[in-house]
Design an enzyme around this catalytic site. Sequence first.
Site, PDB file in Angstrom:
ATOM      1  N   CYS A 169       0.863  -1.182   0.000  1.00 49.60           N
ATOM      2  CA  CYS A 169       0.000   0.000   0.000  1.00 49.60           C
ATOM      3  C   CYS A 169       0.897   1.228   0.000  1.00 49.60           C
ATOM      4  CB  CYS A 169      -0.902  -0.008   1.233  1.00 49.60           C
ATOM      5  SG  CYS A 169      -1.913   1.482   1.436  1.00 49.60           S
ATOM      6  N   HIS A 170       0.524   2.238  -0.756  1.00 44.61           N
ATOM      7  CA  HIS A 170       1.383   3.407  -0.892  1.00 44.61           C
ATOM      8  C   HIS A 170       1.099   4.490   0.138  1.00 44.61           C
ATOM      9  CE1 HIS A 170      -1.865   4.195  -4.135  1.00 44.61           C
ATOM     10  NE2 HIS A 170      -2.264   4.699  -3.003  1.00 44.61           N
TER      11      HIS A 170
END
Length: 435
Positions: A169-170
């Site tokens: 996940c960024h």
Amino acid sequence: MTVITFLGAGSVVFTRELLADLLSFDELRGVTLVLHDIDPERLETAEAIARRTAEQLGATPKIVASLDRRAALDGATYVINAIQVGMYAATVRDFNVPAAYGLRQTIGDTVGIGGIFRALRTFPVLAGIAADMRELCPDAWLLNYTNPMAMNVAYLAAIAPDLKVAGLCHSVFWTVHDLCKLVGVPLDEVDYSAAGVNHQAWLLRWEHRGESLYPRLDARIAEDPELRRRVRMDMYRRLGYFPTETSEHSSEYVPWYLHHDSEVERLRIPVGDYLRISEGNLAEYAATRTAVLAGEPLDLHREATEYAPQVIHSIETGTLRRIHANVANRGLIANLPEGFAVEVPCVVDRLGLRPERVGSLPPQCAAVNRGFVSVGELTVRAMLDGDPRLVRQAAMVDPNAAATLTLDQIWSLCDALTEAHGDLLPDPLRAPALL
């Protein structure tokens, strides 16, 4: 031969971004890309995007598209999972049914009522993917992007502990990116470390040349009253550490905001925002399909490289990187439950992705995380045990639902969503949950 399989490749905008990042690495320009989706039109679009992306970048990958998941997984080196079970129609139900009970949500994909039911739709598919991978590509890395991230990674750790799984996940990266812009410090000069759970991790260290940047953030907040009108800023000021997901997300993981009209107005919380985002995604998909089939060039400009291409490049080349990823808590965070998924710094190189031990979180951060984790643990256990009562109990301990609804309303809402989602849910969890 490096084989990268995309599950849910019909999420074409995200697939386009991942492909652009992957094929921009010199060492990955000749890999085999296997695209899988259950929707023939979306798969056709994804294949067209892959071929156009390769052409524009001058890369020569082998591209295969398949409606058969087992065929797509056979011999994979890496599996990128970006499925959405039930698609937009299920998302609408996740919002509209709770809204009828007076329950507000913003994104609904992580915990809360929306996250619980998204997980229960996704778990059976994850079980099938895990079984196929054990048979067809047992040494492959499963790089998961599908939400609810923490629950999905925890479920996979419970049913397939032998698989190599990392949830990507960024949110940590973009949190630091945006904060650096806010205080006027170049991102490439900053060191940082975060830990917690996905969408509710905490920026534990954020430094420029050895100096904490938190005092600079405090000064910016003090001079700008509008900055204080955001959930994340409010949580940071009260808890002392910045949460690593947007205010829209963060508002629905705690009991303090969405139940109160005054807080929704004060902090400008966009109730139901994910419905608007989802509608935008549908429009963007349609525009992208029209453009690629018309032979128009794709916009491949990328401000930053997604984690999955970085992970694959590091394992393939030995290039050392440090990212944040989601893995099962095996002694990584001492004051969060063992076995559930946590988000921690990880080192990646030719030996794979290896999480770093964090120790204990600040006690106030761990206390907030435990409310989040309790919902996830009970949801995973509901699936493992096939117990519909555990679904209701997960909703009972959810901070937002508990702050808004009575217990009878929570049970009735779970009954209504179970009926609404029908056979997208596993059979045992569709049985009545009697008091």
